[in-house]
Design a protein around this motif. Sequence first.
Motif, short mmCIF file in Angstrom:
data_model
loop_
_atom_site.label_atom_id
_atom_site.label_comp_id
_atom_site.label_asym_id
_atom_site.label_seq_id
_atom_site.Cartn_x
_atom_site.Cartn_y
_atom_site.Cartn_z
N SER A 153 -9.34 1.51 -3.95
CA SER A 153 -8.97 2.81 -3.38
C SER A 153 -9.58 3.96 -4.17
CB SER A 153 -7.45 2.97 -3.34
OG SER A 153 -7.11 4.28 -2.96
N GLY A 154 -10.47 4.70 -3.51
CA GLY A 154 -11.01 5.91 -4.13
C GLY A 154 -10.01 7.04 -4.13
N ILE B 150 0.80 -1.23 0.00
CA ILE B 150 0.00 0.00 0.00
C ILE B 150 0.83 1.28 0.00
CG2 ILE B 150 -1.94 -1.11 1.15
CD1 ILE B 150 -1.05 0.35 3.74
N ASP B 151 2.14 1.16 -0.03
CA ASP B 151 3.01 2.33 0.03
C ASP B 151 3.18 2.90 -1.39
OD1 ASP B 151 5.31 4.05 0.06
OD2 ASP B 151 5.94 3.12 1.95
N VAL B 152 2.61 4.08 -1.63
CA VAL B 152 2.66 4.68 -2.95
C VAL B 152 4.10 4.92 -3.38
CG1 VAL B 152 2.07 6.73 -4.30
CG2 VAL B 152 0.37 5.71 -2.77
N ARG B 153 4.93 5.45 -2.49
CA ARG B 153 6.32 5.74 -2.85
C ARG B 153 7.09 4.46 -3.16
NH1 ARG B 153 8.30 9.41 1.96
NH2 ARG B 153 6.73 8.17 3.04
N HIS B 154 6.82 3.39 -2.43
CA HIS B 154 7.48 2.11 -2.72
C HIS B 154 7.05 1.59 -4.08
CE1 HIS B 154 9.53 -1.66 -1.94
NE2 HIS B 154 8.43 -2.30 -2.30
N PRO C 31 -4.94 6.78 -12.68
CA PRO C 31 -4.02 6.59 -11.56
C PRO C 31 -2.64 7.16 -11.86
CG PRO C 31 -4.46 4.50 -12.68
CD PRO C 31 -5.43 5.50 -13.23
N LEU C 32 -2.04 7.79 -10.84
CA LEU C 32 -0.76 8.47 -11.02
C LEU C 32 0.38 7.77 -10.29
CD1 LEU C 32 -2.06 12.14 -10.62
CD2 LEU C 32 -1.47 10.95 -12.74
N SER C 33 0.19 6.51 -9.94
CA SER C 33 1.24 5.70 -9.30
C SER C 33 1.03 4.25 -9.69
CB SER C 33 1.17 5.84 -7.77
OG SER C 33 -0.02 5.25 -7.28
N PRO C 34 2.09 3.43 -9.65
CA PRO C 34 1.91 2.00 -9.89
C PRO C 34 0.92 1.36 -8.91
CG PRO C 34 4.22 2.57 -10.09
CD PRO C 34 3.52 3.81 -9.56
N TYR C 35 0.87 1.87 -7.68
CA TYR C 35 -0.11 1.37 -6.71
C TYR C 35 -1.53 1.60 -7.23
CZ TYR C 35 -3.05 1.36 -2.52
OH TYR C 35 -4.07 1.14 -1.62
N GLY C 36 -1.80 2.80 -7.72
CA GLY C 36 -3.11 3.09 -8.28
C GLY C 36 -3.42 2.23 -9.50
N VAL C 37 -2.40 2.03 -10.34
CA VAL C 37 -2.57 1.18 -11.51
C VAL C 37 -2.92 -0.25 -11.08
CG1 VAL C 37 -1.38 0.13 -13.48
CG2 VAL C 37 -1.08 2.57 -12.99
N SER C 38 -2.26 -0.75 -10.04
CA SER C 38 -2.52 -2.13 -9.60
C SER C 38 -3.94 -2.27 -9.04
CB SER C 38 -1.49 -2.56 -8.56
OG SER C 38 -1.68 -1.92 -7.30
N LYS C 39 -4.43 -1.24 -8.34
CA LYS C 39 -5.80 -1.29 -7.82
C LYS C 39 -6.81 -1.29 -8.96
CE LYS C 39 -5.46 -1.44 -3.30
NZ LYS C 39 -5.98 -2.60 -2.54
N LEU C 40 -6.60 -0.42 -9.93
CA LEU C 40 -7.51 -0.35 -11.07
C LEU C 40 -7.44 -1.62 -11.91
CD1 LEU C 40 -9.58 1.43 -12.48
CD2 LEU C 40 -7.72 2.46 -13.78
N SER C 41 -6.23 -2.12 -12.13
CA SER C 41 -6.06 -3.38 -12.87
C SER C 41 -6.80 -4.52 -12.17
CB SER C 41 -4.58 -3.74 -13.00
OG SER C 41 -3.88 -2.75 -13.71
N ALA D 161 -16.31 -4.28 -5.43
CA ALA D 161 -15.10 -3.50 -5.15
C ALA D 161 -15.50 -2.28 -4.32
CB ALA D 161 -14.43 -3.06 -6.45
N LEU D 162 -14.84 -2.11 -3.19
CA LEU D 162 -15.10 -0.97 -2.31
C LEU D 162 -13.95 0.02 -2.44
CD1 LEU D 162 -16.35 -2.90 0.85
CD2 LEU D 162 -17.74 -1.84 -0.94
N ARG D 163 -14.23 1.18 -2.98
CA ARG D 163 -13.18 2.20 -3.19
C ARG D 163 -13.14 3.12 -1.96
NH1 ARG D 163 -14.96 3.56 -9.42
NH2 ARG D 163 -14.23 1.58 -10.34
N TYR D 164 -12.21 2.81 -1.08
CA TYR D 164 -12.11 3.53 0.19
C TYR D 164 -11.54 4.94 0.01
CZ TYR D 164 -12.30 -1.18 2.30
OH TYR D 164 -12.65 -2.46 2.69
N GLY D 165 -12.00 5.84 0.89
CA GLY D 165 -11.31 7.09 1.10
C GLY D 165 -10.12 6.85 2.00
#
Length: 318
Positions: free
Chosen positions: A116-117, A76-80, A137-147, A165-169
């Motif tokens: 993830s919302g 879940i670490d966006v920077r990682h 999505p602007l990070s690989p993390y976001g891409v993985s959630k959408l994928s 799918a629950l897109r959390y705040g």
Amino acid sequence: MQILVTGGAGFIGSHIVDALLEEGHHVVVVDDLSSGREENLNPAARFYHMDICSSELEGVFRDEKVELVVHHAAQIDVRHSVASPGEDARINIQGLLNLLQNGLRHGLKGFIFASSGGVVYGEPERMPVTEDFPKGPLSPYGVSKLSSEFYLYYYARVHGLPYIALRYGNVYGPRQDPHGEAGVVAIFGQKMLRGETPTIYGDGEQLRDYVYVGDVVRANLLALRKIMNGINLQPVDGIDALAYNIGTGLGTSVNELFRLLADITGYTGRVVYGPERTGELKRIYLDAARAARELDWKPQVDLREGLKRTVAHLAQKL
């Protein structure tokens, strides 16, 4: 039901495990404890110390006769994810596929996914954001959630596996880890209680939708009920058909969050402003009207009350 909760030793997952057990379900937890904690584990759940990418996962599905998966294990670490996109994909995409393939082999009846919302929509142009807003999505993390949502769509349409799918705040509450980048409430709260100086990155006017973990748990229980009832579970109109924003519809700035926590903790010290983090969104908050209509879900814990509960938990751990 026989329910597998991945990440069930983590912040959100452990609360969901507790609630499922209270409702009388048999719960199995798979967690590699890379970020989850043994102290969060409910002893009434059967625990497997295991990576979701492991080939041994099939034995869990076979032996436990898993009927439904609630999937919260993730990187879940966006920077990682930016630094190591391959590792992010291994855990978040290959791990999901391992669960889905084993589910198909062993008669899985449903799947609830923690999306993830905060990352799938990118930088939105209008607020609050609805589920059908263009994705960027602007990070690989976001891409993985959408994928992952697209993979779930495929398994539903082609293999008939029901999912939600629950897109959390920005989820916060007791058990949140104050040592990771995602847990700003826990980070600020712990520092204030210790008399240390919190750091706000950027100007602090970034807007986020903070939703209390107890409300998120309730969303999962209502999603489970919808799947068990089998109503309208074919996503014929694309991935948004079975996605639900789980948020308050309110944007709170980091500066306001700091002021609220300072008031609750009695902190009178200063705050330090650091450089803006690359790729951080300026503002995001979610329209949860669909969850209200179709899941009968609305947030019940307001921000001040949720922060008070979180601070009380942090104080106990000092």
